[in-house]
Design a protein around this motif. Structure first.
Motif, short mmCIF file in Angstrom:
data_model
loop_
_atom_site.label_atom_id
_atom_site.label_comp_id
_atom_site.label_asym_id
_atom_site.label_seq_id
_atom_site.Cartn_x
_atom_site.Cartn_y
_atom_site.Cartn_z
N GLU A 1 1.39 -39.18 -20.07
CA GLU A 1 1.76 -39.36 -18.66
C GLU A 1 3.23 -39.02 -18.41
OE1 GLU A 1 -0.10 -42.97 -16.84
OE2 GLU A 1 2.01 -43.53 -16.67
N ALA A 2 4.07 -39.15 -19.45
CA ALA A 2 5.51 -38.89 -19.28
C ALA A 2 5.81 -37.40 -19.27
CB ALA A 2 6.30 -39.58 -20.38
N ASP A 3 4.82 -36.58 -19.62
CA ASP A 3 4.92 -35.14 -19.49
C ASP A 3 6.08 -34.54 -20.29
OD1 ASP A 3 3.72 -32.95 -18.52
OD2 ASP A 3 4.86 -32.86 -16.65
N LEU A 4 6.21 -34.94 -21.55
CA LEU A 4 7.21 -34.32 -22.42
C LEU A 4 6.72 -32.95 -22.85
CD1 LEU A 4 8.48 -37.14 -22.49
CD2 LEU A 4 8.82 -36.85 -24.94
N PRO A 5 7.61 -32.04 -23.25
CA PRO A 5 7.16 -30.73 -23.71
C PRO A 5 6.18 -30.87 -24.89
CG PRO A 5 9.54 -30.77 -23.47
CD PRO A 5 9.08 -32.17 -23.27
N SER A 6 5.20 -29.96 -24.96
CA SER A 6 4.22 -30.01 -26.04
C SER A 6 4.90 -29.96 -27.40
CB SER A 6 3.29 -28.79 -25.96
OG SER A 6 2.63 -28.82 -24.75
N GLY A 7 4.37 -30.72 -28.33
CA GLY A 7 4.87 -30.66 -29.71
C GLY A 7 6.01 -31.61 -29.99
N VAL A 8 6.59 -32.23 -28.96
CA VAL A 8 7.71 -33.16 -29.22
C VAL A 8 7.19 -34.41 -29.93
CG1 VAL A 8 9.44 -34.64 -28.11
CG2 VAL A 8 9.12 -32.29 -27.33
N ILE A 9 6.00 -34.89 -29.51
CA ILE A 9 5.38 -36.06 -30.16
C ILE A 9 4.01 -35.64 -30.67
CG2 ILE A 9 4.62 -38.44 -29.86
CD1 ILE A 9 6.31 -38.64 -27.38
N ASN A 10 3.73 -35.96 -31.91
CA ASN A 10 2.43 -35.62 -32.53
C ASN A 10 1.98 -36.79 -33.39
OD1 ASN A 10 2.68 -32.43 -32.08
ND2 ASN A 10 4.62 -33.20 -32.87
N THR A 11 0.67 -36.97 -33.51
CA THR A 11 0.16 -38.01 -34.42
C THR A 11 -1.00 -37.44 -35.22
OG1 THR A 11 0.80 -39.88 -33.05
CG2 THR A 11 -0.99 -40.26 -34.57
N ILE A 12 -0.84 -37.44 -36.54
CA ILE A 12 -1.96 -37.11 -37.41
C ILE A 12 -2.45 -38.41 -38.04
CG2 ILE A 12 -1.29 -34.73 -37.95
CD1 ILE A 12 -0.40 -36.27 -40.74
N THR A 13 -3.72 -38.47 -38.38
CA THR A 13 -4.28 -39.69 -38.97
C THR A 13 -4.90 -39.36 -40.33
OG1 THR A 13 -6.29 -39.23 -37.71
CG2 THR A 13 -4.77 -40.84 -36.79
N GLY A 14 -5.12 -40.39 -41.12
CA GLY A 14 -5.76 -40.15 -42.41
C GLY A 14 -5.09 -40.95 -43.51
N PHE A 15 -5.39 -40.57 -44.73
CA PHE A 15 -4.98 -41.35 -45.90
C PHE A 15 -3.63 -40.87 -46.45
CE2 PHE A 15 -9.48 -41.72 -45.38
CZ PHE A 15 -9.70 -43.07 -45.58
N GLY A 16 -3.00 -41.76 -47.22
CA GLY A 16 -1.67 -41.45 -47.74
C GLY A 16 -1.63 -40.16 -48.54
N ALA A 17 -2.56 -40.01 -49.48
CA ALA A 17 -2.53 -38.85 -50.37
C ALA A 17 -2.90 -37.57 -49.62
CB ALA A 17 -3.48 -39.07 -51.55
N GLU A 18 -3.86 -37.66 -48.70
CA GLU A 18 -4.37 -36.44 -48.04
C GLU A 18 -3.55 -35.99 -46.83
OE1 GLU A 18 -8.97 -37.72 -49.06
OE2 GLU A 18 -8.35 -37.49 -46.98
N ALA A 19 -3.07 -36.96 -46.04
CA ALA A 19 -2.33 -36.61 -44.82
C ALA A 19 -0.84 -36.95 -44.97
CB ALA A 19 -2.91 -37.36 -43.63
N GLY A 20 -0.54 -38.07 -45.64
CA GLY A 20 0.85 -38.50 -45.77
C GLY A 20 1.66 -37.58 -46.66
N GLU A 21 1.12 -37.24 -47.82
CA GLU A 21 1.91 -36.46 -48.79
C GLU A 21 2.24 -35.05 -48.29
OE1 GLU A 21 1.09 -36.88 -52.92
OE2 GLU A 21 1.06 -39.06 -52.76
N PRO A 22 1.27 -34.32 -47.69
CA PRO A 22 1.65 -33.01 -47.16
C PRO A 22 2.73 -33.10 -46.07
CG PRO A 22 -0.74 -33.28 -47.11
CD PRO A 22 -0.17 -34.58 -47.55
N LEU A 23 2.75 -34.23 -45.36
CA LEU A 23 3.78 -34.42 -44.34
C LEU A 23 5.14 -34.66 -45.00
CD1 LEU A 23 4.40 -34.82 -41.30
CD2 LEU A 23 3.77 -37.23 -41.57
N VAL A 24 5.13 -35.52 -46.00
CA VAL A 24 6.38 -35.86 -46.70
C VAL A 24 6.98 -34.64 -47.39
CG1 VAL A 24 7.27 -37.19 -48.67
CG2 VAL A 24 5.77 -38.28 -47.00
N THR A 25 6.12 -33.78 -47.93
CA THR A 25 6.63 -32.65 -48.71
C THR A 25 6.82 -31.38 -47.87
OG1 THR A 25 4.34 -32.19 -49.34
CG2 THR A 25 5.65 -33.44 -50.92
N HIS A 26 6.43 -31.42 -46.61
CA HIS A 26 6.53 -30.19 -45.80
C HIS A 26 8.00 -29.77 -45.67
CE1 HIS A 26 5.95 -27.23 -42.71
NE2 HIS A 26 4.64 -27.40 -42.79
#
Ligand code: NAD
Length: 489
Positions: A194-219
């Motif tokens: 609703e606040a209409d921020l530009p696309s991509g400023v806020i994102n949420t991925i879901t899932g498990f630590g090893a599968e979703a968390g680690e690729p995020l941490v190491t990106h």
């Protein structure tokens, strides 16, 4: 059953592998929604979107006052959807509804307003180098893409402690909520659209630590990680982040002591001690789970403590008369029961509670408020974080002994002191190894005041100016006004 999508680049997306996992309502124990099981492909989409938003889009170059106004609109969006957010938080992690709305939601709104006001006040300094022909000044700059990895016990609060300062500082963010309570963070994304921020400023991925968390941490494009969770999870994340020298903030567990002296006001202190652990069923990082009682009041205090603890009404977290809700997930429920069994076997005296119960026939995961007395400093119950409604009571004689026992822990998140002797209270406050010290109260916190740990409870701070500084890096700029640069040799 409801099926959620994850949120990246301003879009609601299906997970790359098409897989979902179920999330349960801790009051009933029943699955109620499907959460996307993201993997490295989804992480790639979210991080690249965040990178574009910061480096190519308007966000990274935006006038800070304008950015502040946008962050403020995020607070308005939370206010507009507070009821829905509270409903989902309670359904997904069993937090008492009265604790979320209006108390917690007004805190969430304040966080956005507070950091929105800071966005255009990030002044650098002119450094007195002592050289007339040099101008040296500093700038506070965002990292670019930051990752916020959160725990399940208070998903909305922990997410906003990261979102608000990270965005006000000019970063874009990828959040990864806990696999045990992701729904409220996804609902938060819906509200914040609703606040209409530009696309991509806020994102949420879901899932498990090893599968979703680690690729995020190491990106490689993620330059800062703000992590809230267990010591084990934090150690793994800090290790992975170190490989590419990422900046890291760690908000980890605790085994916080409450020191009660003979001169403390009995009734108030019992209320404060019980309130410092039981209402969220002990599922608070700062829960005062070690009670250190001075010998002179030990017996009378324990008697009153048991009386108050036994009054607690377990039940539906939506019912305003419920004093203690369920344990947030089955795995953790079993873990807490394991700690109780271990305490029994190690020789501590079970003074009350200790059982799994089904209040009013509820089919979810409830554990009675549990108090063990005669706990000694070497017992696991005095050393390990239970993160459940379990209080370990220990005895001391002198102030020095109390201090030594309180500091005899790998953790250092919070501590409470209960005494009418304010000179003693302030002296102990200086000597306790904890990021937060409470004197004759417990559990207070607000947007303006920094929280964080000593020792294995973590490093870095959330809230206040320090919470903002954690999402900024400092650049030092040197300008010469010299008419000529002399040859070096
Ligand atoms: P956890 O460490 O199991 O998980 C926390 C988050 O990290 C989850 O989102 C999880 O998926 C993710 N994660 C786990 N392993 C990962 C990995 N290898 N790479 C990337 N991400 C990974 O902790 P939890 O059980 O969710 O949370 C409970 C703990 O959090 C308790 O110890 C509690 O004290 C602590 N906590 C601390 C604070 C604080 O402010 N200090 C606040 C709330 C909770």
């Amino acid at each position: 059953m409801q099926t959620y999508s994850y949120y990246a680049d301003g879009k609601w997306l299906e997970p790359a592998n098409g897989e979902y996992f179920e999330t349960e309502n801790p009051y009933t124990g029943e699955a109620w929604a499907q959460i996307p099981r993201c993997n490295e492909k989804d992480v790639e989409i979210a991080v690249q979107a965040a990178y574009r938003a910061h480096h190519e889009g308007p966000w990274g170059r935006m006038n800070p006052s304008e950015r502040g106004a946008m962050v403020r609109r995020l607070g308005d969006a939370v206010a507009n959807h507070a009821d829905r957010l509270a409903e989902i938080e309670t359904r997904d992690n069993g937090k008492r509804r009265v604790d979320i709305h209006p108390g917690l939601t007004s805190w969430l709104i304040d966080s956005f307003y507070y950091y929105a006001g800071m966005a255009d006040k990030l002044e650098g300094s002119v450094i007195p180098t002592g050289r007339d022909e040099i101008l040296n000044y500093t700038r506070h700059e965002p990292f670019g893409v930051v990752a916020g990895i959160t725990a399940w016990n208070s998903p909305l609060l922990i997410a906003i402690w990261k979102l608000a300062p990270a965005l006000a500082a000019g970063n874009s963010i990828v959040l990864k909520p806990s696999e045990f309570a992701s729904a409220s963070t996804l609902e938060l994304m819906k509200a914040l659209e609703e606040a209409d921020l530009p696309s991509g400023v806020i994102n949420t991925i879901t899932g498990f630590g090893a599968e979703a968390g680690e690729p995020l941490v190491t990106h490689e494009r993620v330059r800062k990680i703000s992590f809230t969770g267990s010591v084990e999870g934090g150690a793994r994340v800090a290790g992975l982040a170190a490989r590419s020298i990422k900046s890291v903030t760690m908000e980890l567990g605790g085994k916080s002591p409450q020191l009660v002296f003979d001169d403390a006001r009995l009734a108030d202190t019992v209320h404060g001690v019980c309130g410092g652990i039981f209402p969220p069923a002990g599922q608070s990082c700062i829960a005062g789970s070690r009670l250190l009682l001075q010998a002179g009041i030990y017996d009378s205090f324990v008697e009153k403590l048991l009386e108050v603890a036994k009054r607690a009404k377990l039940g539906d977290p939506n019912d305003p008369h419920t004093s203690i809700g369920p344990i947030a997930n089955k795995i953790h429920f079993d873990r807490v029961l394991g700690h109780i069994e271990c305490a029994r076997q190690s020789g501590a005296t079970l003074a009350c509670g200790g059982n799994a119960v089904n209040p009013g026939g509820a089919t979810g995961w409830f554990i009675e408020p549990t108090i063990f007395t005669d706990v000694t400093p070497q017992m696991p119950l005095a050393r390990d974080e239970v993160f459940g409604p379990v209080l370990a009571v220990m005895r001391f004689d002198t102030e020095e002994e109390a201090l030594q026992m309180a500091n005899d822990s790998n953790f250092g998140l919070a501590a409470g002191i209960w005494t009418e002797d304010h000179r003693r209270a302030l002296n102990l406050a200086n000597r306790l190894e904890a990021g937060t010290v409470y004197l004759n109260n417990y559990f207070d916190a607000c947007t303006q005041s920094p929280v964080g740990g000593y020792k294995q409870s973590g490093y870095g701070r959330e809230n206040g100016w320090e919470g903002m500084r954690d999402f900024l890096q400092t650049k030092s700029v040197w300008l010469s006004t010299a008419r000529e640069i002399p040859p070096p040799f």
